[in-house]
Write a protein that holds these residues in place. Sequence first.
Motif, PDB file in Angstrom:
ATOM      1  N   MET A  73      33.005  59.699  67.706  1.00 45.44           N
ATOM      2  CA  MET A  73      33.903  59.934  66.565  1.00 45.44           C
ATOM      3  C   MET A  73      33.254  60.869  65.553  1.00 45.44           C
ATOM      4  SD  MET A  73      35.446  57.101  63.930  1.00 45.44           S
ATOM      5  CE  MET A  73      34.741  57.472  62.330  1.00 45.44           C
ATOM      6  N   SER A  74      33.907  62.012  65.323  1.00 43.11           N
ATOM      7  CA  SER A  74      33.270  63.006  64.475  1.00 43.11           C
ATOM      8  C   SER A  74      33.912  63.101  63.100  1.00 43.11           C
ATOM      9  CB  SER A  74      33.321  64.375  65.159  1.00 43.11           C
ATOM     10  OG  SER A  74      34.668  64.821  65.176  1.00 43.11           O
ATOM     11  N   SER A  75      34.764  62.153  62.749  1.00 42.59           N
ATOM     12  CA  SER A  75      35.423  62.206  61.441  1.00 42.59           C
ATOM     13  C   SER A  75      34.391  62.151  60.320  1.00 42.59           C
ATOM     14  CB  SER A  75      36.386  61.022  61.297  1.00 42.59           C
ATOM     15  OG  SER A  75      36.765  60.864  59.949  1.00 42.59           O
ATOM     16  N   SER A  76      34.685  62.883  59.252  1.00 37.23           N
ATOM     17  CA  SER A  76      33.786  62.867  58.098  1.00 37.23           C
ATOM     18  C   SER A  76      34.078  61.698  57.160  1.00 37.23           C
ATOM     19  CB  SER A  76      33.927  64.184  57.339  1.00 37.23           C
ATOM     20  OG  SER A  76      35.235  64.280  56.797  1.00 37.23           O
ATOM     21  N   ILE A  77      35.105  60.931  57.479  1.00 37.83           N
ATOM     22  CA  ILE A  77      35.536  59.874  56.558  1.00 37.83           C
ATOM     23  C   ILE A  77      34.725  58.591  56.791  1.00 37.83           C
ATOM     24  CG2 ILE A  77      37.536  58.569  55.713  1.00 37.83           C
ATOM     25  CD1 ILE A  77      37.841  61.638  55.468  1.00 37.83           C
ATOM     26  N   PRO A  78      34.097  58.051  55.749  1.00 35.41           N
ATOM     27  CA  PRO A  78      33.349  56.801  55.914  1.00 35.41           C
ATOM     28  C   PRO A  78      34.278  55.639  56.258  1.00 35.41           C
ATOM     29  CG  PRO A  78      33.389  57.501  53.609  1.00 35.41           C
ATOM     30  CD  PRO A  78      34.026  58.590  54.394  1.00 35.41           C
ATOM     31  N   ALA A  79      33.742  54.681  56.981  1.00 38.77           N
ATOM     32  CA  ALA A  79      34.542  53.520  57.368  1.00 38.77           C
ATOM     33  C   ALA A  79      34.827  52.634  56.162  1.00 38.77           C
ATOM     34  CB  ALA A  79      33.804  52.729  58.436  1.00 38.77           C
ATOM     35  N   GLY A  80      35.942  51.911  56.266  1.00 38.77           N
ATOM     36  CA  GLY A  80      36.244  50.938  55.218  1.00 38.77           C
ATOM     37  C   GLY A  80      37.367  51.346  54.292  1.00 38.77           C
ATOM     38  N   PHE A  81      37.937  52.550  54.529  1.00 41.60           N
ATOM     39  CA  PHE A  81      38.958  53.041  53.601  1.00 41.60           C
ATOM     40  C   PHE A  81      40.185  53.559  54.356  1.00 41.60           C
ATOM     41  CE2 PHE A  81      34.765  53.904  51.741  1.00 41.60           C
ATOM     42  CZ  PHE A  81      34.856  53.203  50.540  1.00 41.60           C
ATOM     43  N   GLN A  82      41.356  53.299  53.779  1.00 39.15           N
ATOM     44  CA  GLN A  82      42.586  53.946  54.242  1.00 39.15           C
ATOM     45  C   GLN A  82      43.125  54.787  53.086  1.00 39.15           C
ATOM     46  OE1 GLN A  82      45.416  51.452  56.591  1.00 39.15           O
ATOM     47  NE2 GLN A  82      44.176  49.803  55.720  1.00 39.15           N
ATOM     48  N   MET A  83      43.667  55.921  53.428  1.00 36.35           N
ATOM     49  CA  MET A  83      44.094  56.839  52.392  1.00 36.35           C
ATOM     50  C   MET A  83      45.466  57.405  52.698  1.00 36.35           C
ATOM     51  SD  MET A  83      40.462  58.335  53.099  1.00 36.35           S
ATOM     52  CE  MET A  83      41.043  57.849  54.681  1.00 36.35           C
ATOM     53  N   GLY A  84      46.165  57.876  51.675  1.00 35.06           N
ATOM     54  CA  GLY A  84      47.444  58.515  51.892  1.00 35.06           C
ATOM     55  C   GLY A  84      47.968  59.174  50.633  1.00 35.06           C
ATOM     56  N   GLY A  85      48.944  60.066  50.826  1.00 37.14           N
ATOM     57  CA  GLY A  85      49.583  60.737  49.692  1.00 37.14           C
ATOM     58  C   GLY A  85      51.066  60.825  49.935  1.00 37.14           C
ATOM     59  N   PHE A  86      51.845  60.985  48.849  1.00 34.83           N
ATOM     60  CA  PHE A  86      53.295  61.040  48.984  1.00 34.83           C
ATOM     61  C   PHE A  86      53.901  61.723  47.763  1.00 34.83           C
ATOM     62  CE2 PHE A  86      57.553  59.026  48.478  1.00 34.83           C
ATOM     63  CZ  PHE A  86      58.125  59.558  49.635  1.00 34.83           C
ATOM     64  N   HIS A  87      55.014  62.404  47.971  1.00 36.81           N
ATOM     65  CA  HIS A  87      55.773  62.972  46.850  1.00 36.81           C
ATOM     66  C   HIS A  87      56.894  62.030  46.462  1.00 36.81           C
ATOM     67  CE1 HIS A  87      57.996  65.768  44.292  1.00 36.81           C
ATOM     68  NE2 HIS A  87      59.080  65.312  44.912  1.00 36.81           N
ATOM     69  N   CYS A  88      56.831  61.490  45.239  1.00 35.20           N
ATOM     70  CA  CYS A  88      57.871  60.544  44.809  1.00 35.20           C
ATOM     71  C   CYS A  88      58.760  61.123  43.725  1.00 35.20           C
ATOM     72  CB  CYS A  88      57.240  59.232  44.350  1.00 35.20           C
ATOM     73  SG  CYS A  88      56.467  59.314  42.733  1.00 35.20           S
ATOM     74  N   GLY A  89      58.422  62.341  43.217  1.00 32.99           N
ATOM     75  CA  GLY A  89      59.326  62.975  42.257  1.00 32.99           C
ATOM     76  C   GLY A  89      58.793  63.082  40.833  1.00 32.99           C
ATOM     77  N   VAL A  90      57.532  62.715  40.599  1.00 37.39           N
ATOM     78  CA  VAL A  90      56.975  62.960  39.266  1.00 37.39           C
ATOM     79  C   VAL A  90      56.844  64.478  39.071  1.00 37.39           C
ATOM     80  CG1 VAL A  90      55.102  62.448  37.648  1.00 37.39           C
ATOM     81  CG2 VAL A  90      55.655  60.803  39.459  1.00 37.39           C
ATOM     82  N   LYS A  91      56.341  65.146  40.093  1.00 35.02           N
ATOM     83  CA  LYS A  91      56.338  66.608  40.098  1.00 35.02           C
ATOM     84  C   LYS A  91      57.687  67.096  40.592  1.00 35.02           C
ATOM     85  CE  LYS A  91      51.423  67.167  41.314  1.00 35.02           C
ATOM     86  NZ  LYS A  91      50.544  67.276  42.502  1.00 35.02           N
ATOM     87  N   ARG A  92      58.097  68.274  40.091  1.00 40.93           N
ATOM     88  CA  ARG A  92      59.394  68.803  40.490  1.00 40.93           C
ATOM     89  C   ARG A  92      59.402  69.322  41.930  1.00 40.93           C
ATOM     90  NH1 ARG A  92      60.364  72.207  35.254  1.00 40.93           N
ATOM     91  NH2 ARG A  92      59.916  70.412  33.926  1.00 40.93           N
ATOM     92  N   ASN A  93      58.325  70.000  42.308  1.00 37.45           N
ATOM     93  CA  ASN A  93      58.263  70.609  43.642  1.00 37.45           C
ATOM     94  C   ASN A  93      58.140  69.533  44.729  1.00 37.45           C
ATOM     95  OD1 ASN A  93      57.440  71.864  46.031  1.00 37.45           O
ATOM     96  ND2 ASN A  93      56.361  73.495  44.930  1.00 37.45           N
ATOM     97  N   PRO A  94      59.164  69.407  45.600  1.00 36.96           N
ATOM     98  CA  PRO A  94      59.179  68.319  46.591  1.00 36.96           C
ATOM     99  C   PRO A  94      58.101  68.450  47.658  1.00 36.96           C
ATOM    100  CG  PRO A  94      60.996  69.854  46.977  1.00 36.96           C
ATOM    101  CD  PRO A  94      60.330  70.295  45.707  1.00 36.96           C
ATOM    102  N   ASN A  95      57.443  69.618  47.713  1.00 38.09           N
ATOM    103  CA  ASN A  95      56.372  69.794  48.697  1.00 38.09           C
ATOM    104  C   ASN A  95      55.012  69.374  48.168  1.00 38.09           C
ATOM    105  OD1 ASN A  95      58.128  70.932  50.663  1.00 38.09           O
ATOM    106  ND2 ASN A  95      58.161  72.802  49.420  1.00 38.09           N
ATOM    107  N   LYS A  96      54.967  68.927  46.930  1.00 38.69           N
ATOM    108  CA  LYS A  96      53.680  68.577  46.336  1.00 38.69           C
ATOM    109  C   LYS A  96      53.557  67.075  46.156  1.00 38.69           C
ATOM    110  CE  LYS A  96      52.623  72.959  44.266  1.00 38.69           C
ATOM    111  NZ  LYS A  96      52.243  73.742  43.089  1.00 38.69           N
ATOM    112  N   GLU A  97      52.552  66.498  46.796  1.00 34.72           N
ATOM    113  CA  GLU A  97      52.298  65.077  46.634  1.00 34.72           C
ATOM    114  C   GLU A  97      51.997  64.762  45.169  1.00 34.72           C
ATOM    115  OE1 GLU A  97      50.952  66.958  48.980  1.00 34.72           O
ATOM    116  OE2 GLU A  97      50.899  65.903  50.909  1.00 34.72           O
ATOM    117  N   ASP A  98      52.502  63.638  44.685  1.00 27.09           N
ATOM    118  CA  ASP A  98      52.196  63.225  43.321  1.00 27.09           C
ATOM    119  C   ASP A  98      51.724  61.768  43.263  1.00 27.09           C
ATOM    120  OD1 ASP A  98      54.632  62.033  43.802  1.00 27.09           O
ATOM    121  OD2 ASP A  98      55.768  63.455  42.573  1.00 27.09           O
ATOM    122  N   LEU A  99      51.567  61.144  44.424  1.00 32.19           N
ATOM    123  CA  LEU A  99      50.952  59.816  44.495  1.00 32.19           C
ATOM    124  C   LEU A  99      49.801  59.898  45.490  1.00 32.19           C
ATOM    125  CD1 LEU A  99      53.826  57.158  44.639  1.00 32.19           C
ATOM    126  CD2 LEU A  99      52.217  57.580  42.756  1.00 32.19           C
TER     127      LEU A  99
END
Lengths: 397, 397
Positions: free
Chosen positions: B1-27
């Motif tokens: 496994m060559s991932s640079s991410i340390p074990a023990g964490f889950q991560m994610g992002g999402f656009h919910c509408g705080v920013k106007r541009n729907p292509n930009k994650e804001d959470l």
Amino acid sequence: MSSSIPAGFQMGGFHCGVKRNPNKEDLSLIVCDEDTVAAGVYTTNLVVAAPVVWDRARTPSDKIRAVITNSGNANACTGEQGDKDNAELAGIVAGKVGVSADQVLTMSTGIIGHHLPMEKIRTGLDEVFQRLGTDESHFDAAARGIMTTDKGKKVAARQCEINGKPVKLVGMCKGAGMIAPNMATMLSVVLTDAELSPAQAKQLLTDVTNDTFNCITVDGHRSTNDTLLLLASGKAETGELAGESLDTFRAELHQLCEDLAKQIPADGEGSTHLIEINIEGCKNRDDALRIAKTVADSALVKTAITGGDPNWGRIVSAAGYSGVKFDPMGMELVVNGHLLYREGTPVKFDEKTVSQSIKDNFETNVTLKFTEGDTKVRYWSSDLTVEYVRFNSEYRT
Amino acid sequence: MSSSIPAGFQMGGFHCGVKRNPNKEDLSLIVCDEDTVAAGVYTTNLVVAAPVVWDRARTPSDKIRAVITNSGNANACTGEQGDKDNAELAGIVAGKVGVSADQVLTMSTGIIGHHLPMEKIRTGLDEVFQRLGTDESHFDAAARGIMTTDKGKKVAARQCEINGKPVKLVGMCKGAGMIAPNMATMLSVVLTDAELSPAQAKQLLTDVTNDTFNCITVDGHRSTNDTLLLLASGKAETGELAGESLDTFRAELHQLCEDLAKQIPADGEGSTHLIEINIEGCKNRDDALRIAKTVADSALVKTAITGGDPNWGRIVSAAGYSGVKFDPMGMELVVNGHLLYREGTPVKFDEKTVSQSIKDNFETNVTLKFTEGDTKVRYWSSDLTVEYVRFNSEYRT
């Protein structure tokens, strides 16, 4: 006689070739009829120009006979040769007036790190002595002779009565930002016919400077040449100033210096607004000044004013990082008379009205109130425009 | 496994509408598999946002289970409602993870003085939990979720061996100047699988921040939301770090934070140069930092670099007004390897060569040497362009 010029001084200006433009005076001379009281305040920059070193060692004094200023070259960072050139300048003027070099003060402003073009200056000194006179036109020529990137001459005059005698004050200053290449920003000379002792002159200058010339900023960059001189001829025969008469004079000097000082950020390089910052309700003067300076120097506050944007967040957060401890919930912000922020939360206001008031007026008033005490200060800054950046990035050394 | 991410964490992002541009994650969400060690350093601004107050009270800790960040709204200067909204945010995340709200840290960045759009955020939280994962793509989505005016995501990764075990560090940050309207500049989260105690995490973060995130400036305007968090899952099973192993980790963390920190002025609003300022030969660290910061914040130094102008006078005079006492005759200035100033006088140098070296390189190196002692510091700044002013003056609140 309605001249605003106090008795005891002759003034003149001349173009000798330090500046390229032949229509711009680059020598400014003031000659005193007799030994004259003089005091100065100077830049606090550690790196200082030759004339600052010279004047500091010779003021306060009651024997000054002349002030010679050249513009276009700051004689700063010029080493031993710079000190020699400055001494020669003082020596030539002293020879012509018939006094000792120690009785001549010098100022320089302009480009840094270049030696003075002494040939041109020597010839120019002969000429500027021919042009001395006591009229306002002579004073104006001297005021133009200290200019660099200033759009026009900066002068102010006051008159008052002290001990039954009419007293005149007249001042010139120059400065429009750290001029290219950013040295020698601010020079000023104030002339009066009041009777002052050297110690009084020094004290008055210090008192007044703290509220005026020390409360302005264009880009926060302190120069190597800043000098403010006060010359008092005593020709008004006011007798010694003390108590009420001293207070009267101080108030007049204060107003004169405030008039002059405000002209500097008002003419800040590329600026479109003069920003007056009022800080109220601080515990002490140091705190109030620190907040004022932080707000005044913030690029984000300045660009908001440029854009006519009542962006209270930038102002409030600048106060917050000033390093001064205060109760954030007690802070109140008023811009051009409109309340924008109080008790830690935004206030409803009509954005368009406030924006329009910024756009419609050259002067923007920013008032920040705190609940820590009774001290207030005023501070002046210019806004930050595309033209400022263009001017200072397109200039070549 | 060559991932640079340390074990023990889950991560994610999402656009919910705080920013106007729907292509930009804001959470941006990070969830820890188990109770995790976490420490933070925060803005020193007196005016602070609700999430800063929240996190300060809950770190250092060994029980943290999640970090939730929204971008587009700083939740600063929002009073009691802001605190309530922030607590609700933490509460919702805690409910979904099945822990207490005190185990959730929060960060916000964006516009100031507006209440969080809680409806949008509540819906968005459901969604971002669906998108959690352990890959680099999940980390990148989380890194984009904290961005505001940044041109792109800012991330860095390091790997090393400690006590015979492979250890990973990965970090994200955001910041490009005091973003419109100038709050919430800098946020950063560093994840590692090393084993650290809360006190160690806090100490390491403080040590490293002093040389990295505390040594950068874009416009000198400190925000209300600045937060840097370090989360250590311990999954690398390094055992307790001490002595050499602690030094190794500190060095890696230092390099990671330096990589991240430099990305901020490199992406400074409108900037065309990253300026690295080396101050050498100072009596102590405070003096060196003060000189570095004064040079780094000077509009005249910045505009000179923008214009490719080796304007040494602006740099030398900025050092002179820093407030630090030094021997001006001992000062030496080197720009991009070229000596420009020594012993109080200019040095002959080929202006065109130096100018070209500034123009041809994104990074400009300014080294100022003094003769007061042995202390040196590095500092990073961006230059100042017409685009910076345009961007910040044309923005409307």
